[in-house]
Design a protein around this motif. Structure first.
Motif, PDB file in Angstrom:
ATOM      1  N   MET A  93      12.826   0.418 -47.205  1.00 24.49           N
ATOM      2  CA  MET A  93      13.129  -0.441 -48.325  1.00 24.49           C
ATOM      3  C   MET A  93      13.763  -1.731 -47.806  1.00 24.49           C
ATOM      4  SD  MET A  93      15.757   0.477 -51.362  1.00 24.49           S
ATOM      5  CE  MET A  93      16.912  -0.739 -51.812  1.00 24.49           C
ATOM      6  N   ASN A  94      13.232  -2.853 -48.199  1.00 26.16           N
ATOM      7  CA  ASN A  94      13.793  -4.146 -47.821  1.00 26.16           C
ATOM      8  C   ASN A  94      14.806  -4.586 -48.862  1.00 26.16           C
ATOM      9  OD1 ASN A  94      12.224  -4.353 -45.549  1.00 26.16           O
ATOM     10  ND2 ASN A  94      10.578  -5.465 -46.598  1.00 26.16           N
ATOM     11  N   ARG A  95      16.015  -4.881 -48.397  1.00 23.29           N
ATOM     12  CA  ARG A  95      17.048  -5.355 -49.316  1.00 23.29           C
ATOM     13  C   ARG A  95      17.109  -6.869 -49.251  1.00 23.29           C
ATOM     14  NH1 ARG A  95      22.230  -1.631 -48.062  1.00 23.29           N
ATOM     15  NH2 ARG A  95      21.693  -2.103 -45.932  1.00 23.29           N
ATOM     16  N   THR A  96      17.433  -7.488 -50.371  1.00 21.42           N
ATOM     17  CA  THR A  96      17.613  -8.930 -50.385  1.00 21.42           C
ATOM     18  C   THR A  96      18.986  -9.249 -49.827  1.00 21.42           C
ATOM     19  OG1 THR A  96      18.588  -8.987 -52.595  1.00 21.42           O
ATOM     20  CG2 THR A  96      16.163  -9.130 -52.447  1.00 21.42           C
ATOM     21  N   HIS A  97      19.198 -10.521 -49.561  1.00 19.86           N
ATOM     22  CA  HIS A  97      20.478 -10.955 -48.996  1.00 19.86           C
ATOM     23  C   HIS A  97      21.648 -10.532 -49.879  1.00 19.86           C
ATOM     24  CE1 HIS A  97      23.165 -13.367 -46.551  1.00 19.86           C
ATOM     25  NE2 HIS A  97      23.625 -13.944 -47.656  1.00 19.86           N
ATOM     26  N   SER A  98      21.490 -10.619 -51.186  1.00 17.96           N
ATOM     27  CA  SER A  98      22.588 -10.289 -52.096  1.00 17.96           C
ATOM     28  C   SER A  98      22.841  -8.790 -52.178  1.00 17.96           C
ATOM     29  CB  SER A  98      22.317 -10.846 -53.495  1.00 17.96           C
ATOM     30  OG  SER A  98      21.135 -10.258 -54.015  1.00 17.96           O
ATOM     31  N   GLU A  99      21.894  -7.956 -51.744  1.00 22.51           N
ATOM     32  CA  GLU A  99      22.060  -6.511 -51.800  1.00 22.51           C
ATOM     33  C   GLU A  99      22.675  -5.920 -50.530  1.00 22.51           C
ATOM     34  OE1 GLU A  99      18.378  -5.003 -54.528  1.00 22.51           O
ATOM     35  OE2 GLU A  99      17.920  -5.670 -52.500  1.00 22.51           O
ATOM     36  N   VAL A 100      22.820  -6.729 -49.489  1.00 17.80           N
ATOM     37  CA  VAL A 100      23.381  -6.242 -48.240  1.00 17.80           C
ATOM     38  C   VAL A 100      24.861  -5.949 -48.451  1.00 17.80           C
ATOM     39  CG1 VAL A 100      23.873  -6.864 -45.838  1.00 17.80           C
ATOM     40  CG2 VAL A 100      21.707  -7.503 -46.868  1.00 17.80           C
ATOM     41  N   ALA A 101      25.313  -4.770 -47.991  1.00 18.37           N
ATOM     42  CA  ALA A 101      26.699  -4.356 -48.208  1.00 18.37           C
ATOM     43  C   ALA A 101      27.683  -5.278 -47.499  1.00 18.37           C
ATOM     44  CB  ALA A 101      26.889  -2.913 -47.745  1.00 18.37           C
ATOM     45  N   VAL A 102      27.349  -5.716 -46.301  1.00 19.80           N
ATOM     46  CA  VAL A 102      28.199  -6.633 -45.545  1.00 19.80           C
ATOM     47  C   VAL A 102      27.361  -7.852 -45.211  1.00 19.80           C
ATOM     48  CG1 VAL A 102      29.512  -6.964 -43.419  1.00 19.80           C
ATOM     49  CG2 VAL A 102      29.531  -4.737 -44.544  1.00 19.80           C
ATOM     50  N   SER A 103      27.885  -9.016 -45.536  1.00 21.71           N
ATOM     51  CA  SER A 103      27.117 -10.234 -45.277  1.00 21.71           C
ATOM     52  C   SER A 103      27.321 -10.706 -43.846  1.00 21.71           C
ATOM     53  CB  SER A 103      27.555 -11.343 -46.243  1.00 21.71           C
ATOM     54  OG  SER A 103      28.840 -11.821 -45.892  1.00 21.71           O
ATOM     55  N   SER A 104      26.416 -11.554 -43.406  1.00 17.02           N
ATOM     56  CA  SER A 104      26.563 -12.126 -42.063  1.00 17.02           C
ATOM     57  C   SER A 104      27.818 -12.983 -41.990  1.00 17.02           C
ATOM     58  CB  SER A 104      25.317 -12.924 -41.681  1.00 17.02           C
ATOM     59  OG  SER A 104      25.071 -13.938 -42.636  1.00 17.02           O
ATOM     60  N   GLY A 105      28.195 -13.618 -43.094  1.00 18.40           N
ATOM     61  CA  GLY A 105      29.429 -14.400 -43.129  1.00 18.40           C
ATOM     62  C   GLY A 105      30.661 -13.512 -42.938  1.00 18.40           C
ATOM     63  N   GLN A 106      30.635 -12.334 -43.553  1.00 19.84           N
ATOM     64  CA  GLN A 106      31.746 -11.394 -43.367  1.00 19.84           C
ATOM     65  C   GLN A 106      31.802 -10.913 -41.914  1.00 19.84           C
ATOM     66  OE1 GLN A 106      30.420  -8.802 -46.559  1.00 19.84           O
ATOM     67  NE2 GLN A 106      32.416  -9.036 -47.573  1.00 19.84           N
ATOM     68  N   ALA A 107      30.641 -10.644 -41.323  1.00 19.82           N
ATOM     69  CA  ALA A 107      30.595 -10.208 -39.926  1.00 19.82           C
ATOM     70  C   ALA A 107      31.156 -11.298 -39.022  1.00 19.82           C
ATOM     71  CB  ALA A 107      29.164  -9.844 -39.526  1.00 19.82           C
ATOM     72  N   LEU A 108      30.780 -12.544 -39.290  1.00 18.80           N
ATOM     73  CA  LEU A 108      31.294 -13.654 -38.494  1.00 18.80           C
ATOM     74  C   LEU A 108      32.808 -13.775 -38.659  1.00 18.80           C
ATOM     75  CD1 LEU A 108      30.687 -16.016 -36.607  1.00 18.80           C
ATOM     76  CD2 LEU A 108      30.308 -17.430 -38.644  1.00 18.80           C
ATOM     77  N   GLY A 109      33.287 -13.592 -39.856  1.00 20.19           N
ATOM     78  CA  GLY A 109      34.730 -13.627 -40.093  1.00 20.19           C
ATOM     79  C   GLY A 109      35.455 -12.557 -39.293  1.00 20.19           C
ATOM     80  N   ARG A 110      34.865 -11.366 -39.219  1.00 24.32           N
ATOM     81  CA  ARG A 110      35.461 -10.287 -38.424  1.00 24.32           C
ATOM     82  C   ARG A 110      35.466 -10.640 -36.931  1.00 24.32           C
ATOM     83  NH1 ARG A 110      35.366  -8.778 -43.134  1.00 24.32           N
ATOM     84  NH2 ARG A 110      35.954  -6.726 -43.884  1.00 24.32           N
ATOM     85  N   LEU A 111      34.375 -11.279 -36.468  1.00 21.48           N
ATOM     86  CA  LEU A 111      34.338 -11.705 -35.062  1.00 21.48           C
ATOM     87  C   LEU A 111      35.421 -12.737 -34.777  1.00 21.48           C
ATOM     88  CD1 LEU A 111      30.540 -11.976 -34.193  1.00 21.48           C
ATOM     89  CD2 LEU A 111      32.205 -10.352 -33.293  1.00 21.48           C
ATOM     90  N   PHE A 112      35.627 -13.678 -35.702  1.00 17.93           N
ATOM     91  CA  PHE A 112      36.688 -14.665 -35.511  1.00 17.93           C
ATOM     92  C   PHE A 112      38.053 -13.985 -35.466  1.00 17.93           C
ATOM     93  CE2 PHE A 112      33.979 -18.221 -37.528  1.00 17.93           C
ATOM     94  CZ  PHE A 112      33.552 -18.648 -36.284  1.00 17.93           C
ATOM     95  N   ALA A 113      38.290 -13.038 -36.366  1.00 17.66           N
ATOM     96  CA  ALA A 113      39.568 -12.316 -36.390  1.00 17.66           C
ATOM     97  C   ALA A 113      39.759 -11.527 -35.092  1.00 17.66           C
ATOM     98  CB  ALA A 113      39.633 -11.385 -37.602  1.00 17.66           C
TER      99      ALA A 113
END
Length: 155
Positions: free
Chosen positions: A1-21
């Protein structure tokens, strides 16, 4: 099943924020460790390179650390003054000078390695092997993509 960007549980922006932290916390821990050893990050990088590579010419150190020869000269001068390294004649090239760790420098890099080992155990010691392998594979992919972005200038 392909999920759209809005359906992803964790966004790439959130992942980047975690990398910065994560990066910020690692830098804080590293700075505290270097302060305990009375080293700057740049001076510690020279010692670490010599610890892993053995004696090197200043040119090789400059290339390995991606800094100017003038910068390496200043770092080596300060490290030599504080008894971490010594300059010696190259055994086969009369024109070259090798930089090598002294006993004090070797003891310091041993402490650095032990500290890194303890830190890794604190962070990952209780992580199940399969999760750690997946984490490392994911980071490898992120690092490779970031290298490509940096090298291509698309960042």
């Amino acid at each position: 099943m392909n999920r759209t960007h809005s359906e992803v549980a964790v966004s790439s922006g959130q992942a980047l924020g975690r990398l910065f932290a994560l990066s910020e916390l690692i830098q804080q821990d590293e700075a505290a460790g270097m302060a305990r050893l009375k080293l700057s990050r740049a001076r510690a990088a020279v010692l670490w390179e010599l610890h892993h590579q053995g004696p090197l010419t200043q040119r090789r150190l400059s290339d390995a650390l991606n800094v100017t020869p003038r910068n390496i000269t200043g770092l080596v001068d300060a490290l030599e003054l504080d008894g971490f390294v010594v300059r010696t004649k190259h055994p086969t090239d009369r024109r070259a000078i090798l930089v090598r760790l002294t006993g004090h420098g070797a003891e310091t890099t041993k402490k650095m390695a032990e500290g890194a080992g303890r830190f890794a155990d604190q962070l990952f010691g209780s992580v199940p092997a399969d999760e750690l392998e997946a984490f490392v594979r994911t980071l490898d992919g992120v690092i490779e993509r970031l290298r490509h972005v940096v090298e291509s200038g698309d960042g």
